[in-house]
Design an enzyme around this catalytic site. Structure first.
Site, mmCIF file in Angstrom:
data_model
loop_
_atom_site.group_PDB
_atom_site.id
_atom_site.type_symbol
_atom_site.label_atom_id
_atom_site.label_comp_id
_atom_site.label_asym_id
_atom_site.label_seq_id
_atom_site.Cartn_x
_atom_site.Cartn_y
_atom_site.Cartn_z
ATOM 1 N N TYR A 1 -4.444 0.351 -11.482
ATOM 2 C CA TYR A 1 -3.350 1.193 -11.356
ATOM 3 C C TYR A 1 -1.929 0.449 -11.356
ATOM 4 O O TYR A 1 -1.000 1.061 -11.692
ATOM 5 C CB TYR A 1 -3.407 2.360 -10.324
ATOM 6 N N LYS B 1 -13.759 -5.361 3.949
ATOM 7 C CA LYS B 1 -14.530 -4.253 3.763
ATOM 8 C C LYS B 1 -15.685 -4.564 3.967
ATOM 9 O O LYS B 1 -16.833 -3.558 4.363
ATOM 10 C CB LYS B 1 -14.307 -3.766 2.359
ATOM 11 N N SER C 1 0.789 -1.264 -0.048
ATOM 12 C CA SER C 1 0.160 0.075 0.091
ATOM 13 C C SER C 1 0.902 1.299 -0.111
ATOM 14 O O SER C 1 1.854 1.348 0.510
ATOM 15 C CB SER C 1 -1.004 0.067 1.401
ATOM 16 N N ASN D 1 -14.609 1.386 3.852
ATOM 17 C CA ASN D 1 -12.962 1.391 3.607
ATOM 18 C C ASN D 1 -12.380 2.374 4.653
ATOM 19 O O ASN D 1 -11.308 2.548 4.574
ATOM 20 C CB ASN D 1 -12.851 1.744 1.934
#
Length: 287
Positions: free
Chosen positions: A235, A71, A20, A92
């Site tokens: 991404y 989530k 992350s 989230n």
């Protein structure tokens, strides 16, 4: 970074979390604004989830982000949900206030803010979206809440999952007035019709994501047209097969980096009440 006895704790829970970029984003924002906060990543893959959540609350965490696979599981432990989280059935971002945990979802906010940041206006227009999983529901919910007039969802027609998505679509339509329809991914003629009527196509599947970068959620380039914005929320890699297909078709094309930036900015504001310096984060971390 100066850690003090008053430093506020924020963070990320999920599994895995080591990849992350959120710690870099938030800690740079805290330092830039002179805020006495720190953001850490907690991998809960081998933890007792309930004990971990209770422990974070007991030590006075200000708030935290939640990533896969938690989530939906986190919803069981929240004391309150925002309308967007209720609608999406996903959370989230957790805000901890006076010992109460408020569940929010900023994924859809991040998506809608990024579309606006790209210079597009899709309010009052139609969207087509590929996929109905964890990423899709917050996007669909926020787009409907914000005023997108219609959303066509394409997903694989597995009976139980398809029925669940149809029920979700019905709930979104009832609560927002946005027309939401669910179609079989294999129905290419409906896909062609929906894309022709839509201002934006969103890929919310993981098809094309690293390490399986050869996949593409659609196979026929003729489904795309130059007036269709194509937004692949993947991404990594920055350019998927769908991204390249859309570029070749003359479509305005975007990946998911800006969505990550703006969903983080929305979480940051929930915890601090301040605007994240998004241009600085974009220049130093995202770009």
């Amino acid at each position: 970074m100066n850690i003090s006895g008053k430093t506020g704790l924020t963070g990320l829970i999920g599994c895995p979390v080591s990849h992350s970029i959120s710690p870099k984003m938030h800690n740079l924002a805290f330092q830039t604004l002179g805020l006495d906060y720190v953001y850490l990543a907690f991998d809960l893959g081998h933890s007792d989830f309930q004990k971990a959540i209770e422990g974070l609350k007991e030590i006075g965490i200000r708030g935290y982000n939640v990533t896969m696979p938690y989530k939906t599981k986190i919803l069981e432990y929240t004391d309150e949900l925002t309308p967007a989280a209720q609608l999406a059935g996903s959370c989230n971002t957790v805000i901890v206030e006076n010992g109460r945990m408020i569940g929010h979802t900023t994924d859809g906010i991040g998506f809608m803010r990024s579309v606006q940041d790209f210079g597009h206006n899709i309010i009052g227009k139609k969207m087509s979206i590929l996929g109905a999983g964890g990423a899709a529901a917050p996007i669909i919910s926020q787009a409907a809440l914000d005023g997108v007039c219609g959303i066509d969802i394409f997903r694989r027609k597995r009976p139980e999952a398809f029925a669940k998505t149809a029920a979700f679509a019905d709930k979104v339509q009832r609560m927002t007035g946005c027309t939401v329809r669910v179609y079989d991914f294999a129905d290419t003629e409906q896909m062609r019709k929906s894309f022709a009527e839509s201002a934006i196509l969103v890929n919310a599947t993981n098809v094309g994501m690293a390490p399986d970068t050869d996949g593409c959620p659609i196979q026929d380039p003729s489904l795309l047209h130059p007036d269709l914005i194509v937004y692949d929320i993947i991404y990594n890699p920055r350019r998927t097969c769908l991204f390249d297909m859309a570029v070749n078709a003359g479509c305005p094309t975007h990946n998911g980096e800006s969505m990550i930036l703006f969903q983080g900015a929305a979480s940051f504001q929930c915890w601090t009440g301040m605007e994240m310096p998004v241009e600085l984060i974009r220049d130093q971390i995202i770009s």
